[in-house]
Write a protein that holds these residues in place. Structure first.
Motif, PDB file in Angstrom:
ATOM      1  N   TRP A  41      -2.737  -5.892 -10.541  1.00  0.00           N
ATOM      2  CA  TRP A  41      -1.915  -6.884 -11.391  1.00  0.00           C
ATOM      3  C   TRP A  41      -1.129  -6.004 -12.439  1.00  0.00           C
ATOM      4  N   GLN A  42      -0.167  -6.420 -13.161  1.00  0.00           N
ATOM      5  CA  GLN A  42       1.235  -4.816 -13.744  1.00  0.00           C
ATOM      6  C   GLN A  42       0.264  -5.276 -15.148  1.00  0.00           C
ATOM      7  N   THR A  43       1.113  -4.744 -16.211  1.00  0.00           N
ATOM      8  CA  THR A  43       1.550  -4.080 -17.814  1.00  0.00           C
ATOM      9  C   THR A  43       2.004  -5.763 -17.602  1.00  0.00           C
ATOM     10  N   GLU A  44       3.088  -6.485 -17.236  1.00  0.00           N
ATOM     11  CA  GLU A  44       3.305  -7.163 -17.605  1.00  0.00           C
ATOM     12  C   GLU A  44       2.596  -8.609 -17.029  1.00  0.00           C
ATOM     13  N   THR A  45       1.827  -8.788 -15.932  1.00  0.00           N
ATOM     14  CA  THR A  45       0.733  -9.599 -16.395  1.00  0.00           C
ATOM     15  C   THR A  45      -0.577  -9.675 -17.236  1.00  0.00           C
ATOM     16  N   GLY A  46      -0.537  -8.336 -17.682  1.00  0.00           N
ATOM     17  CA  GLY A  46      -1.184  -8.790 -18.617  1.00  0.00           C
ATOM     18  C   GLY A  46      -3.320  -8.408 -17.808  1.00  0.00           C
ATOM     19  N   GLN A  47      -3.025  -9.429 -17.188  1.00  0.00           N
ATOM     20  CA  GLN A  47      -4.871  -9.402 -16.288  1.00  0.00           C
ATOM     21  C   GLN A  47      -4.706  -9.492 -15.208  1.00  0.00           C
ATOM     22  N   ILE A  48      -5.594 -10.001 -14.299  1.00  0.00           N
ATOM     23  CA  ILE A  48      -5.508  -9.599 -12.658  1.00  0.00           C
ATOM     24  C   ILE A  48      -5.501 -10.919 -12.628  1.00  0.00           C
ATOM     25  N   LEU A  49      -4.680 -10.981 -11.228  1.00  0.00           N
ATOM     26  CA  LEU A  49      -3.669 -12.297 -10.651  1.00  0.00           C
ATOM     27  C   LEU A  49      -4.458 -12.680  -9.125  1.00  0.00           C
ATOM     28  N   ILE A  50      -4.450 -11.494  -8.466  1.00  0.00           N
ATOM     29  CA  ILE A  50      -4.987 -11.599  -6.935  1.00  0.00           C
ATOM     30  C   ILE A  50      -5.948 -10.266  -6.844  1.00  0.00           C
ATOM     31  N   SER A  51      -7.646 -11.239  -6.376  1.00  0.00           N
ATOM     32  CA  SER A  51      -8.563 -10.727  -6.249  1.00  0.00           C
ATOM     33  C   SER A  51      -9.345 -11.274  -5.588  1.00  0.00           C
ATOM     34  N   PRO A  52     -10.420 -10.742  -5.058  1.00  0.00           N
ATOM     35  CA  PRO A  52     -11.270 -11.293  -4.081  1.00  0.00           C
ATOM     36  C   PRO A  52     -12.022 -11.661  -5.301  1.00  0.00           C
ATOM     37  N   LEU A  53     -13.200 -12.897  -5.506  1.00  0.00           N
ATOM     38  CA  LEU A  53     -14.125 -12.908  -6.280  1.00  0.00           C
ATOM     39  C   LEU A  53     -15.429 -12.858  -4.935  1.00  0.00           C
ATOM     40  N   PRO A  54     -15.911 -11.443  -5.952  1.00  0.00           N
ATOM     41  CA  PRO A  54     -17.047 -11.110  -4.716  1.00  0.00           C
ATOM     42  C   PRO A  54     -18.491 -11.919  -4.952  1.00  0.00           C
ATOM     43  N   GLY A  55     -18.762 -12.716  -4.729  1.00  0.00           N
ATOM     44  CA  GLY A  55     -19.550 -13.375  -3.953  1.00  0.00           C
ATOM     45  C   GLY A  55     -19.233 -14.174  -3.637  1.00  0.00           C
ATOM     46  N   ILE A  56     -17.825 -15.089  -3.675  1.00  0.00           N
ATOM     47  CA  ILE A  56     -17.632 -15.329  -2.246  1.00  0.00           C
ATOM     48  C   ILE A  56     -16.766 -14.949  -1.041  1.00  0.00           C
ATOM     49  N   THR A  57     -15.427 -14.088  -1.995  1.00  0.00           N
ATOM     50  CA  THR A  57     -14.481 -13.789  -0.590  1.00  0.00           C
ATOM     51  C   THR A  57     -15.280 -12.741   0.330  1.00  0.00           C
ATOM     52  N   LYS A  71     -11.338  -7.729   3.268  1.00  0.00           N
ATOM     53  CA  LYS A  71     -10.147  -6.781   4.230  1.00  0.00           C
ATOM     54  C   LYS A  71     -10.274  -5.405   3.918  1.00  0.00           C
ATOM     55  N   PRO A  72     -10.562  -4.009   4.579  1.00  0.00           N
ATOM     56  CA  PRO A  72     -10.000  -3.224   3.963  1.00  0.00           C
ATOM     57  C   PRO A  72      -8.340  -2.645   3.862  1.00  0.00           C
ATOM     58  N   GLY A  73      -7.871  -2.848   2.230  1.00  0.00           N
ATOM     59  CA  GLY A  73      -6.534  -3.004   1.770  1.00  0.00           C
ATOM     60  C   GLY A  73      -5.884  -4.214   1.792  1.00  0.00           C
ATOM     61  N   SER A  74      -6.478  -5.158   1.669  1.00  0.00           N
ATOM     62  CA  SER A  74      -5.965  -6.722   0.696  1.00  0.00           C
ATOM     63  C   SER A  74      -6.755  -6.893  -0.343  1.00  0.00           C
ATOM     64  N   ALA A  75      -5.664  -7.568  -0.939  1.00  0.00           N
ATOM     65  CA  ALA A  75      -5.966  -7.758  -2.467  1.00  0.00           C
ATOM     66  C   ALA A  75      -7.124  -9.621  -2.285  1.00  0.00           C
ATOM     67  N   THR A  76      -6.956  -9.766  -1.195  1.00  0.00           N
ATOM     68  CA  THR A  76      -7.569 -11.212  -0.930  1.00  0.00           C
ATOM     69  C   THR A  76      -6.202 -12.341  -1.164  1.00  0.00           C
ATOM     70  N   LYS A  77      -6.345 -12.980  -2.628  1.00  0.00           N
ATOM     71  CA  LYS A  77      -5.752 -14.158  -2.910  1.00  0.00           C
ATOM     72  C   LYS A  77      -6.088 -14.456  -3.978  1.00  0.00           C
ATOM     73  N   PRO A  78      -5.094 -14.536  -4.442  1.00  0.00           N
ATOM     74  CA  PRO A  78      -4.394 -15.619  -6.190  1.00  0.00           C
ATOM     75  C   PRO A  78      -6.346 -15.659  -7.086  1.00  0.00           C
ATOM     76  N   LEU A  79      -6.171 -15.295  -7.804  1.00  0.00           N
ATOM     77  CA  LEU A  79      -7.146 -16.336  -8.598  1.00  0.00           C
ATOM     78  C   LEU A  79      -7.420 -17.495  -9.223  1.00  0.00           C
ATOM     79  N   PRO A  80      -8.431 -17.914  -9.428  1.00  0.00           N
ATOM     80  CA  PRO A  80      -7.927 -19.656  -9.328  1.00  0.00           C
ATOM     81  C   PRO A  80      -6.798 -19.516 -10.578  1.00  0.00           C
ATOM     82  N   GLY A  81      -5.952 -20.762 -10.971  1.00  0.00           N
ATOM     83  CA  GLY A  81      -5.376 -20.930 -12.056  1.00  0.00           C
ATOM     84  C   GLY A  81      -3.513 -20.166 -11.559  1.00  0.00           C
ATOM     85  N   ILE A  82      -4.040 -19.418 -10.792  1.00  0.00           N
ATOM     86  CA  ILE A  82      -2.462 -18.907 -10.107  1.00  0.00           C
ATOM     87  C   ILE A  82      -1.808 -19.186  -9.388  1.00  0.00           C
TER      88      ILE A  82
END
Ligand code: WTA
Length: 641
Positions: free
Chosen positions: A411-427, A430-441
């Protein structure tokens, strides 16, 4: 990057983790993508609104308004809601000072302190909409001051304590703050950062500033050097204040804060965040990404002077009623196990830090974490820069004991919130990847024409739909806002990052593709450093690039053409580096300076790619577009040396 894409290791959350996770199945992605506005509305309902919104979203690109006509107060949501309910005696902030002292503020305590300070602000004439600059160490008073601003509807602008007085001055003048809040000093690696001295120098040239409020952190009157009539002691004002202070009913779209960040020009951008959408975005993602539970002890190591501290040390966790650790100092003070000592001491369950810190700890060796009991940890996170798989694996093994999921959050200062990230219970991570856009993104990778690229092909990372915590503007400069983020692709937010997806559709962030570099997780504009360099009397022209750096990710390297009569030598290089420290701060100090002519194209553009090749000791690529081929020989000589 090619190397990263060959990363085939996959780590699945354990069934024990998944069974207790807040989110246990994928259906949330579909629900959110069917109607992202409805999705965010549901998230907003978890907050307390004085008056509910009439409409969730008004989207006239590039201008978004969220939760129209909703009335809300961010401080009320972070404090009273918990203090008046079941969390009155629950620790809100567990603070640890660098010299070793510790202090716990419950939700009841914090609410009272914030009300007291909110009245202090009012007594000093601060009103709704006024800007207040905070230049403070990582002490509880910083959070108190932030939330007190939010409580009365004043707009805080926090300037990281590592910025120089000139950088502070520029940021105060840009938003015309009436008040500055600071401390006599802050502790860092056993030394003292004389914050008040910097404030004194800065406000001499800040006509808008009427008062300066000073926390006695060190307890040194010399350091504080108070100006009678202008400067006031925090503790004296608090002693005379009252704790009766109802929270202002703010409009959802009222400004909550400004945070300056680096961009592609020399001038920092005041990123504007508003109230209802921002709080919805950070509270929702904090709970989801960190799988937050009532009894978690959560620790984010970021300084509150950066967006990570705003969103995931203060607003997100406190809106969720979490217990959050706040640490004042350095990770290696007094010993290189300070982080692990703090985790052991407070039994932290969630730990969120930057890859740069992980790489430093990795270099110091696993013997430091091994000395400590880290068994309380159940989830780890990273933020701010790409994490190299080696550091990820070390974090996983030596800190997470191979049992904690790692959320790599983009994410970024501009985005204010995390936008791309694993959801820890289901994703599966892979080392080095932020995986997938969060729900709603709705994130995509596109080519120069704005068309989505296939998996495996690099492109521009963009966002196709609005999200609640998105920036609303650049303070005082709407044209720049439009130009910077919304002019490249139609009705689409351009992040400035390059990225790729792999065959599983996982996102791999490749770093900035504009003139911004990322040094130890801090965003630095190359133009900002260049302006500081050419401000030195010996410098005629300067070009700055980011060179790969094993620990910091990138390091600042400057190429300088001197004015007639000056000779490039070590002393001058030292002096010029110091000049950058004075203009911006130590975080922007060039690691190396090369004295040379600058390679330019016939149209006069500096060939930065060539400079990067030089700095990283690669063979020089295509040089046929150079205006003056003789520069090449100079550059090759630099490499040979
Ligand atoms: C980079 C920090 C890779 C990216 C929250 C972005 C990342 C910039 C990640 C924003 C990540 C942030 N993986 N790169 N997980 N997180 N970045 O505004 O280049 O200080 O554009 O916000 O950091 O930096 P900022």
């Amino acid at each position: 990057m090619e190397e990263l894409l060959r990363e085939e290791r996959k780590f699945y959350p354990s069934s024990t983790f998944t069974k207790q996770a807040n989110i246990q199945d994928n259906s949330i992605y579909e629900t959110a993508s069917r109607d992202f506005t409805a999705y965010w509305e549901k998230e907003a309902e978890n907050l307390y609104w004085f008056k509910k919104w009439d409409k969730a979203l008004e989207w006239e690109p590039p201008f978004a308004k969220w939760f129209i006509n909703g009335k809300i107060n961010a401080a009320y949501n972070c404090l009273d809601r918990h203090a008046d309910g079941l969390r009155k005696n629950k620790p809100a902030i567990i603070w640890e000072g660098e010299p070793g002292e510790s202090k716990t503020l419950t939700y009841g305590d914090l609410t009272r302190e914030v009300k007291l300070f909110a009245n202090v602000l009012k007594n000093q004439g601060i009103q709704r909409g006024d800007r207040v600059t905070l230049y403070m160490p990582m002490i509880p008073e910083l959070t108190i001051a932030m939330l007190a601003c939010a409580r009365i509807g004043a707009v805080h602008s926090i300037v990281f304590g590592g910025f120089s007085s000139q950088a502070l001055q520029e940021r105060i003048n840009d938003c015309k703050s009436k008040l500055v809040i600071t401390a006599d000093g802050g502790y860092r690696r056993g030394g003292i950062i004389p914050l008040k001295h910097s404030v004194n120098a800065a406000v001499e040239n800040c006509p808008s500033v009427e008062k300066v409020i000073v926390v006695s952190r060190i307890g040194d009157n010399g350091l504080a050097s108070m100006h009678p009539g202008r400067d006031l002691w925090w503790h004296e004002l608090m002693a005379d204040s009252s704790d009766h202070c109802p929270a202002e009913e703010m409009d959802s779209e009222d400004m909550l804060f400004i945070l300056y960040t680096s961009g592609t020009t020399g001038k920092p951008k005041g990123i504007v965040h508003t109230t209802g959408g921002y709080l919805t975005g950070v509270a929702s993602t904090h709970k989801m990404v960190f799988d937050l539970k009532e009894d978690d002890i959560y620790w984010c190591t970021a300084d509150i002077g950066w967006i990570t501290g705003h969103s995931y040390l203060v607003y997100g966790p406190l809106a969720n009623g979490a217990t959050t650790i706040m640490y004042e100092g350095a990770p290696d003070w007094p010993e290189k196990d300070r982080f692990w000592e703090i985790i052991e001491k407070y039994k932290a369950t969630i730990f969120y830090t930057a890859p740069t810190a992980i790489r430093a700890c990795m270099k110091w060796g696993s013997k430091w974490p091994e000395k400590r009991d880290l068994s309380s940890l159940r989830l780890l996170g990273t933020v701010g820069e790409p994490i190299n798989p080696e550091a990820w694996m070390w974090y996983h093994k030596h800190i997470g004991g191979e049992r904690c999921p790692i959320v790599d959050t983009w994410w970024q200062t501009e985005t204010g919130q995390i936008l791309i990230s694993p959801l820890p219970g289901i994703t599966a991570t892979k080392p080095g990847s932020a995986t997938k856009p969060l729900p709603g993104i709705n994130a995509q990778i596109v080519d120069a024409a704005g068309n989505p690229v296939p998996n495996g092909t690099g492109g521009f990372l963009v966002l196709k739909s609005p999200w609640p915590a998105m920036l609303r503007n650049i303070y005082g400069d709407t044209d720049r806002f439009i130009f910077q983020y919304w002019s490249r692709f139609e009705n689409t937010y351009f992040t400035g990052d390059g990225a790729k997806t792999d065959e599983d559709g996982y996102f791999w962030i490749m770093g900035r593709i504009d003139d911004v570099i990322n040094v130890a997780g801090h965003r630095i504009g190359t133009m900002e450093v260049e302006s500081a360099l050419v401000d030195h009397p010996a410098v005629a022209e300067a070009a700055v690039i980011g060179r790969s750096h094993e620990l910091k990710g990138q390091a600042v390297v400057a190429f300088i053409t001197l004015r007639e009569g000056h000779e490039g030598n070590l002393d001058l290089a030292k002096e010029i580096k110091q000049h950058v420290v004075i203009k911006i701060g130590a975080l922007a100090r060039p690691e190396e300076i090369f004295f040379t002519e600058l390679p330019k194209t016939r149209s006069g553009k500096i060939m930065r790619r060539l400079l990067r090749d030089i700095a990283e000791n690669r063979s020089l690529g295509d040089t046929t577009t150079l205006a003056d081929a003789s520069v090449i020989n100079q550059l090759k000589l630099l490499q040979a040396n």
